[in-house]
Design a protein around this motif. Structure first.
Motif, PDB file in Angstrom:
ATOM      1  N   VAL A   1       8.952   3.403   9.320  1.00  0.00           N
ATOM      2  CA  VAL A   1       8.747   2.422   8.255  1.00  0.00           C
ATOM      3  C   VAL A   1       7.248   2.145   8.209  1.00  0.00           C
ATOM      4  O   VAL A   1       6.688   1.560   9.136  1.00  0.00           O
ATOM      5  CB  VAL A   1       9.545   1.126   8.497  1.00  0.00           C
ATOM      6  N   ILE A   2       6.616   2.587   7.145  1.00  0.00           N
ATOM      7  CA  ILE A   2       5.162   2.544   7.023  1.00  0.00           C
ATOM      8  C   ILE A   2       4.775   1.458   6.027  1.00  0.00           C
ATOM      9  O   ILE A   2       5.122   1.540   4.842  1.00  0.00           O
ATOM     10  CB  ILE A   2       4.618   3.905   6.544  1.00  0.00           C
ATOM     11  N   SER A   3       4.077   0.442   6.493  1.00  0.00           N
ATOM     12  CA  SER A   3       3.608  -0.639   5.630  1.00  0.00           C
ATOM     13  C   SER A   3       2.118  -0.472   5.391  1.00  0.00           C
ATOM     14  O   SER A   3       1.323  -0.506   6.334  1.00  0.00           O
ATOM     15  CB  SER A   3       3.888  -2.003   6.276  1.00  0.00           C
ATOM     16  N   VAL A   4       1.745  -0.291   4.136  1.00  0.00           N
ATOM     17  CA  VAL A   4       0.349  -0.052   3.767  1.00  0.00           C
ATOM     18  C   VAL A   4      -0.275  -1.360   3.295  1.00  0.00           C
ATOM     19  O   VAL A   4       0.287  -2.038   2.421  1.00  0.00           O
ATOM     20  CB  VAL A   4       0.255   1.008   2.651  1.00  0.00           C
ATOM     21  N   LYS A   5      -1.412  -1.706   3.844  1.00  0.00           N
ATOM     22  CA  LYS A   5      -2.113  -2.927   3.422  1.00  0.00           C
ATOM     23  C   LYS A   5      -2.501  -2.801   1.953  1.00  0.00           C
ATOM     24  O   LYS A   5      -3.157  -1.847   1.548  1.00  0.00           O
ATOM     25  CB  LYS A   5      -3.359  -3.130   4.282  1.00  0.00           C
ATOM     26  N   GLY A   6      -2.058  -3.758   1.160  1.00  0.00           N
ATOM     27  CA  GLY A   6      -2.339  -3.710  -0.269  1.00  0.00           C
ATOM     28  C   GLY A   6      -1.508  -2.683  -1.013  1.00  0.00           C
ATOM     29  O   GLY A   6      -1.801  -2.359  -2.165  1.00  0.00           O
ATOM     30  N   GLY A   7      -0.474  -2.170  -0.361  1.00  0.00           N
ATOM     31  CA  GLY A   7       0.352  -1.132  -0.975  1.00  0.00           C
ATOM     32  C   GLY A   7       1.815  -1.297  -0.622  1.00  0.00           C
ATOM     33  O   GLY A   7       2.261  -2.365  -0.199  1.00  0.00           O
ATOM     34  N   PRO A   8       2.587  -0.221  -0.729  1.00  0.00           N
ATOM     35  CA  PRO A   8       4.034  -0.302  -0.541  1.00  0.00           C
ATOM     36  C   PRO A   8       4.464  -0.197   0.911  1.00  0.00           C
ATOM     37  O   PRO A   8       3.671   0.127   1.802  1.00  0.00           O
ATOM     38  CB  PRO A   8       4.527   0.921  -1.325  1.00  0.00           C
ATOM     39  N   THR A   9       5.738  -0.455   1.132  1.00  0.00           N
ATOM     40  CA  THR A   9       6.395  -0.179   2.404  1.00  0.00           C
ATOM     41  C   THR A   9       7.352   0.990   2.186  1.00  0.00           C
ATOM     42  O   THR A   9       8.224   0.928   1.312  1.00  0.00           O
ATOM     43  CB  THR A   9       7.162  -1.403   2.921  1.00  0.00           C
ATOM     44  N   ILE A  10       7.170   2.058   2.973  1.00  0.00           N
ATOM     45  CA  ILE A  10       7.888   3.310   2.774  1.00  0.00           C
ATOM     46  C   ILE A  10       8.705   3.624   4.023  1.00  0.00           C
ATOM     47  O   ILE A  10       8.187   3.573   5.141  1.00  0.00           O
ATOM     48  CB  ILE A  10       6.895   4.456   2.490  1.00  0.00           C
ATOM     49  N   TYR A  11       9.969   3.968   3.827  1.00  0.00           N
ATOM     50  CA  TYR A  11      10.851   4.358   4.929  1.00  0.00           C
ATOM     51  C   TYR A  11      11.119   5.855   4.838  1.00  0.00           C
ATOM     52  O   TYR A  11      11.775   6.323   3.912  1.00  0.00           O
ATOM     53  CB  TYR A  11      12.145   3.559   4.865  1.00  0.00           C
TER      54      TYR A  11
END
Length: 284
Positions: free
Chosen positions: A176-186
């Motif tokens: 689960v990748i949370s990008v600062k200023g962007g989306p959260t991708i699983y």
């Protein structure tokens, strides 16, 4: 009236000056490129590059050799498990770019000892186990390691101990990748549907789910649709299909299975990517 007009004319340049930092500034989005199978490139709004399961030269990517040659920048390489179609071209890319490894701790050790991955690029800060969240790239991304139902072994590379033998490579995972200023991708990695996927969705607001659908070695379209229902992302991209004759699941079958399921709230949108396509993503 004249005094009021003069006041407006005096204040107007000041208003323009205060607004200048935002005028003409386009929103920088997160970019996601698919190379086929489970291989993606994620570029953050600040330009950091993450590669996930980087099997760039694969049967469904006709431009694989050119794409691999063009990868001159990478900051992190994320690998869900030790199978060759997920480790892919990771070692070559790491040596070329200096990208650091993000993986299960045991897989990281196996890749260094038996896979030829540069030890200096497999730091403890990028290795963990399910439930661990890694804060990387000076806070630009947070990466949560989550379970997957699969296996993970590694074929030892030539010139390493046990060359040609199969070695244990830790438990499989998803990210689960949370990008600062962007989306959260699983990114599910290779997996079957499992009930705890509901916890992944409940504890993380998933903007985009990258879901394996091919079947045989992973969940197929119908079970992948159930996985999406449990996670309830805003959008879903099907992956890990069509690269060999056994992976028969298709995005059409997946979309049809998903359409048959009831949802509380908005129905996740299926975004079928073409190999080489790039999506521009925003967070919710």
């Amino acid at each position: 009236m004249k005094r009021a007009l003069r006041l407006v004319l005096l204040l107007f340049p000041l208003a323009l000056l205060l607004a200048a930092p935002t005028l003409g500034r386009a929103e920088t989005k997160t970019a996601l490129t698919w190379y086929g199978q489970s291989a993606f490139k994620l570029t953050t709004p600040s330009g950091k590059v993450l590669l996930i399961d980087p099997w760039i030269v694969n049967p469904v990517n006709k431009n694989g050799a050119q794409d691999l040659a063009a990868l001159n920048k990478a900051d992190l390489i994320l690998i869900t498990h030790g199978h060759g179609d997920h480790v892919g071209n990771a070692v070559e890319i790491a040596k070329k770019t200096g990208a650091k490894l993000v993986a299960n701790y045991d897989l990281g050790r196996a890749l260094v000892q038996y896979g030829g991955f540069p030890e200096k690029l497999a730091e403890r800060s990028g290795l963990g186990f399910p439930g661990g969240e890694l804060n990387l790239l000076d806070g630009e991304v947070k990466i949560l390691l989550v379970p997957a139902v699969h296996s993970s072994v590694l074929e030892a590379a030539p010139g390493t101990p046990l060359a040609g033998k199969v070695v244990y490579a830790g438990t499989p995972i998803g990210f689960v990748i949370s990008v600062k200023g962007g989306p959260t991708i699983y990114h599910t990695g290779d997996t079957d549907v499992f009930w705890d996927m509901s916890m992944i969705g409940n504890l993380n607001k998933i903007d985009l789910m990258l879901a394996c659908i091919g079947g045989h070695f992973t969940m197929g379209p119908s079970r992948a649709a159930l996985a999406v229902k449990l996670v309830h992302p805003a959008e879903v991209v099907p992956m890990h299909f069509g690269s060999n004759p056994l992976l028969t699941g298709t995005p059409k079958e997946f979309g049809a299975a998903l359409a048959e399921l009831p949802f509380d709230g908005p129905r996740p949108v299926v975004r079928e990517m073409k190999v080489g396509e790039t999506l521009l993503l925003s967070g919710r």
